[in-house]
Design an enzyme around this catalytic site. Structure first.
Site, short mmCIF file in Angstrom:
data_model
loop_
_atom_site.label_atom_id
_atom_site.label_comp_id
_atom_site.label_asym_id
_atom_site.label_seq_id
_atom_site.Cartn_x
_atom_site.Cartn_y
_atom_site.Cartn_z
N CYS A 78 0.84 -1.19 0.00
CA CYS A 78 0.00 0.00 0.00
C CYS A 78 0.87 1.24 0.00
O CYS A 78 1.93 1.28 0.62
CB CYS A 78 -0.98 0.00 1.16
SG CYS A 78 -0.35 0.67 2.70
N GLU A 79 0.42 2.23 -0.72
CA GLU A 79 1.23 3.44 -0.87
C GLU A 79 1.15 4.34 0.36
O GLU A 79 1.89 5.30 0.47
CB GLU A 79 0.84 4.20 -2.14
CG GLU A 79 -0.54 4.82 -2.12
CD GLU A 79 -0.91 5.45 -3.46
OE1 GLU A 79 -0.41 4.98 -4.50
OE2 GLU A 79 -1.71 6.40 -3.45
N HIS A 80 0.25 4.04 1.27
CA HIS A 80 0.13 4.88 2.46
C HIS A 80 1.06 4.45 3.58
O HIS A 80 1.53 5.28 4.34
CB HIS A 80 -1.32 4.87 2.97
CG HIS A 80 -2.28 5.44 1.97
ND1 HIS A 80 -3.57 4.96 1.80
CD2 HIS A 80 -2.13 6.43 1.07
CE1 HIS A 80 -4.16 5.64 0.84
NE2 HIS A 80 -3.31 6.54 0.38
N HIS A 81 1.31 3.14 3.69
CA HIS A 81 2.13 2.63 4.79
C HIS A 81 3.29 1.76 4.33
O HIS A 81 4.11 1.34 5.13
CB HIS A 81 1.26 1.82 5.76
CG HIS A 81 0.08 2.58 6.28
ND1 HIS A 81 -1.16 2.51 5.69
CD2 HIS A 81 -0.04 3.43 7.32
CE1 HIS A 81 -2.00 3.30 6.35
NE2 HIS A 81 -1.36 3.87 7.33
N HIS A 112 -5.28 -6.03 3.62
CA HIS A 112 -4.28 -4.97 3.75
C HIS A 112 -3.65 -5.07 5.13
O HIS A 112 -4.35 -4.93 6.13
CB HIS A 112 -4.95 -3.60 3.57
CG HIS A 112 -5.47 -3.37 2.18
ND1 HIS A 112 -5.12 -2.28 1.43
CD2 HIS A 112 -6.29 -4.12 1.39
CE1 HIS A 112 -5.71 -2.36 0.24
NE2 HIS A 112 -6.43 -3.46 0.20
N CYS A 154 -1.91 -3.07 6.60
CA CYS A 154 -2.03 -1.82 7.36
C CYS A 154 -3.34 -1.78 8.15
O CYS A 154 -3.49 -1.01 9.08
CB CYS A 154 -1.88 -0.59 6.45
SG CYS A 154 -3.05 -0.49 5.10
N GLN A 198 -5.63 -0.19 -3.71
CA GLN A 198 -6.28 -1.28 -4.44
C GLN A 198 -7.16 -0.77 -5.58
O GLN A 198 -7.26 -1.40 -6.64
CB GLN A 198 -7.08 -2.14 -3.46
CG GLN A 198 -7.56 -3.45 -4.07
CD GLN A 198 -8.26 -4.32 -3.06
OE1 GLN A 198 -7.83 -4.39 -1.89
NE2 GLN A 198 -9.32 -4.99 -3.45
ZN LIG Z 1 -1.95 1.24 4.11
#
Ligand SMILES: [Zn+2]
Length: 213
Positions: A98-101, A167, A169, A139
């Protein structure tokens, strides 16, 4: 959702990769900093080789930035004028981040298309998933990028992509909800306009249905 998909389509269409990279030494230094930030000593024996290993792992996890998804499909299509039934590839193992975490997204992808003169080898469909999965993702974008690329290169009568994934995260940090999976779908052409075609695909992949598209 629509804004996200538009962004994903732009990103899938604009082949700006690969971008220039910092040096390996700089990347390893960044890992050392994160180890110190976590509260440990990057010079203790067990961690001494870790920056090197993490940087190597990043080369694998994010190998998709160095690959052109359109070239992958375009070089292998064959002309066919008699097969126009649905082609379905289901349960394609999906490993992304995931690009956030930057933690794993693990699951499976299901892809279908209705050929209109061009087909592509099934292994290429799996490779297409890999190219986009081996980038930092959400996603929704991943789903849209796979569908859009297939649509642009093969120009079929329709494309359907469903991704089911967990995910980490969500499962190992933050709200800690193990067992929750997310389903996204992208339907183009006849899969969007024709309910019977869409239902046939969804029953073939044995899923209750996606989020709509
Ligand atoms: Zn994430």
């Amino acid at each position: 959702m629509d804004a996200l998909i538009k962004e994903a389509e732009l990103r899938a269409g604009a082949d700006t990769y690969p971008r220039p990279r910092p040096s390996r030494a700089k990347a390893e230094d960044a890992v050392r900093t994160l180890i110190e930030w976590a509260g440990d000593d990057p010079d203790r024996e067990g961690l001494r080789g870790t920056p090197d290993r993490v940087v190597r792992a990043y080369e694998e996890f994010f190998a998709g930035y160095g690959e052109d998804p359109k070239a992958l499909l375009a070089t292998t299509f064959e002309e066919t004028d008699d097969y126009e039934e649905m082609v379905v590839l289901r349960d394609i193992r999906l490993e992304s981040h995931c690009e956030h975490h930057i933690v794993p997204i693990l699951g499976k992808a299901h892809i279908a298309y209705l050929p209109a003169g061009r087909v592509v080898g099934v292994s290429k469909l799996a490779r297409l998933v890999d190219v986009f999965a081996h980038r930092m993702q959400i996603q929704e974008s991943l789903t849209a990028q796979i569908a859009t690329t297939l649509d642009e290169v093969l120009k079929p009568s329709g494309v359907a992509v469903v991704i089911e994934a967990t995910h980490q995260c969500m499962t190992t940090r933050g709200i800690h909800k193990p067992g929750v999976s997310m389903v996204t779908s992208r339907m183009l052409g006849v899969f969007r306009t024709d309910t019977a075609t869409r239902q046939e695909f969804l029953s073939l992949i044995r899923t209750g249905g996606g989020s709509g598209a």
